[in-house]
Enzyme design. Structure first.
Site, PDB file in Angstrom:
ATOM      1  N   ASP A  47       0.867  -1.169   0.000  1.00 47.49           N
ATOM      2  CA  ASP A  47       0.000   0.000   0.000  1.00 47.49           C
ATOM      3  C   ASP A  47       0.909   1.226   0.000  1.00 47.49           C
ATOM      4  O   ASP A  47       2.026   1.174   0.531  1.00 47.49           O
ATOM      5  CB  ASP A  47      -0.875   0.026   1.246  1.00 47.49           C
ATOM      6  CG  ASP A  47      -1.972  -1.033   1.238  1.00 47.49           C
ATOM      7  OD1 ASP A  47      -1.975  -1.900   0.326  1.00 47.49           O
ATOM      8  OD2 ASP A  47      -2.832  -1.005   2.143  1.00 47.49           O
ATOM      9  N   HIS A  69       5.204  -7.099  -0.431  1.00 45.04           N
ATOM     10  CA  HIS A  69       5.112  -8.386  -1.104  1.00 45.04           C
ATOM     11  C   HIS A  69       5.908  -8.383  -2.400  1.00 45.04           C
ATOM     12  O   HIS A  69       6.277  -7.326  -2.922  1.00 45.04           O
ATOM     13  CB  HIS A  69       3.642  -8.698  -1.416  1.00 45.04           C
ATOM     14  CG  HIS A  69       2.755  -8.716  -0.216  1.00 45.04           C
ATOM     15  ND1 HIS A  69       2.228  -9.874   0.312  1.00 45.04           N
ATOM     16  CD2 HIS A  69       2.293  -7.705   0.584  1.00 45.04           C
ATOM     17  CE1 HIS A  69       1.487  -9.587   1.371  1.00 45.04           C
ATOM     18  NE2 HIS A  69       1.510  -8.277   1.558  1.00 45.04           N
ATOM     19  N   SER A 121       7.129   4.277   5.716  1.00 41.66           N
ATOM     20  CA  SER A 121       8.386   4.618   5.066  1.00 41.66           C
ATOM     21  C   SER A 121       8.195   4.650   3.561  1.00 41.66           C
ATOM     22  O   SER A 121       7.145   5.052   3.080  1.00 41.66           O
ATOM     23  CB  SER A 121       9.489   3.648   5.466  1.00 41.66           C
ATOM     24  OG  SER A 121      10.736   4.206   5.116  1.00 41.66           O
TER      25      SER A 121
END
Length: 287
Positions: free
Chosen positions: A98, A154, A255
């Protein structure tokens, strides 16, 4: 209020934000946060999460569980199964996490930028001239994770992980205000360079960049945590195959992830600066 007064007020707000998030003992505060977030005391946990909700858009409705042992447990939460399906098209590099799309575009020889007018070089970012050559005139995209977002990332494609390099550095905030004020910020912060190859042999590199309050970067295939306290080797040879969508690891706060792809990849429809994207959505496509 006049235009001049509005601009002055906005500048003062930026100054205050920069002061509060950068002109402080960043490393010490980050170490403290790493310790504090793991306290498994119900009062500390509940107060911390309540305060976090108060000052952010934290939404835990997607979380796999509704009870957390600590603030850290909440930060690194898993999601309910099936909420982040990955684009199955083999020609697509999906978003690994995300995030909010930041600076992106073509790499001009070996130069890219963190915001308009603020360039930095591949060599400063990666620290390896051979890897720089593989991404010369390629494409790049920057994804910024805010503190309230899902923090796991991922594999954006089926790939072979060849090596991870930990580059020690600072922990500047990576918000837009800091990116405008700190030159070559991504090249100064703690980061990991994850080298991968597609089945076609092309190099795609992921660079998770730590920031203030980010206690560590956890990579499952190394079975270890990488942070400022990591000692010993900084290069970790790997021989790992990962499938698109497979969880690689997590940040312990918000981050940035920078994705470097070859020049024969283009951006998918809807990719624009400021756009929110979810893990699994189409990001880049091979021509």
């Amino acid at each position: 209020m006049t235009v001049k007064a509005i601009i002055a007020s906005f500048t003062q707000q930026e100054d205050l934000n920069f002061l509060l998030t950068n002109r402080i003992p960043r490393a010490a505060l980050t170490r403290f946060m790493g310790w504090f977030s793991k306290i498994e005391n119900p009062l500390v946990r509940d107060a911390s999460i309540a305060l976090w909700k108060l000052f952010s858009d934290l939404d835990l409705s997607e979380a796999r569980k509704d009870h957390f042992t600590s603030l850290h447990d909440c930060f690194t939460r898993e999601l309910k199964p099936g909420l982040r399906p990955f684009d199955p098209d083999p020609s697509v590099v999906a978003s690994p996490s995300d995030g909010i799309v930041g600076a992106h575009g073509r790499i001009a020889d070996t130069e890219l930028f963190q915001v308009k007018g603020a360039p930095y070089s591949l060599l400063d970012l990666l620290g390896d001239s051979a890897l720089v050559d593989q991404h010369r005139n390629g494409s790049f995209v920057t994804l910024r994770l805010t503190s309230s977002m899902y923090h796991r990332f991922h594999a954006p494609f089926d790939a072979h992980v060849e090596r991870v390099t930990l580059i020690h550095g600072d922990v500047w905030n990576v918000n837009p205000i800091a990116l405008k004020r700190v030159e070559r910020l991504f090249c100064k912060n703690e980061r990991a360079v994850i080298r991968t190859k597609l089945s076609t042999g092309e190099a795609v590199t992921l660079v998770p960049v730590a920031a203030i309050l980010v206690a560590s970067i956890r990579l499952h295939f190394l079975d270890m945590v990488l942070n400022a306290q990591s000692h010993g080797p900084v290069n970790f040879p790997c021989d790992v195959n990962v499938a698109k969508g497979e969880e690689l690891g997590w940040f312990e706060h918000g981050s940035t992830i920078i994705i470097l792809a070859p020049g024969d990849f283009t951006f998918c429809d809807g990719i624009a600066e400021g756009t929110r994207i979810r893990a699994g959505q189409a990001l880049l496509r091979k021509k």
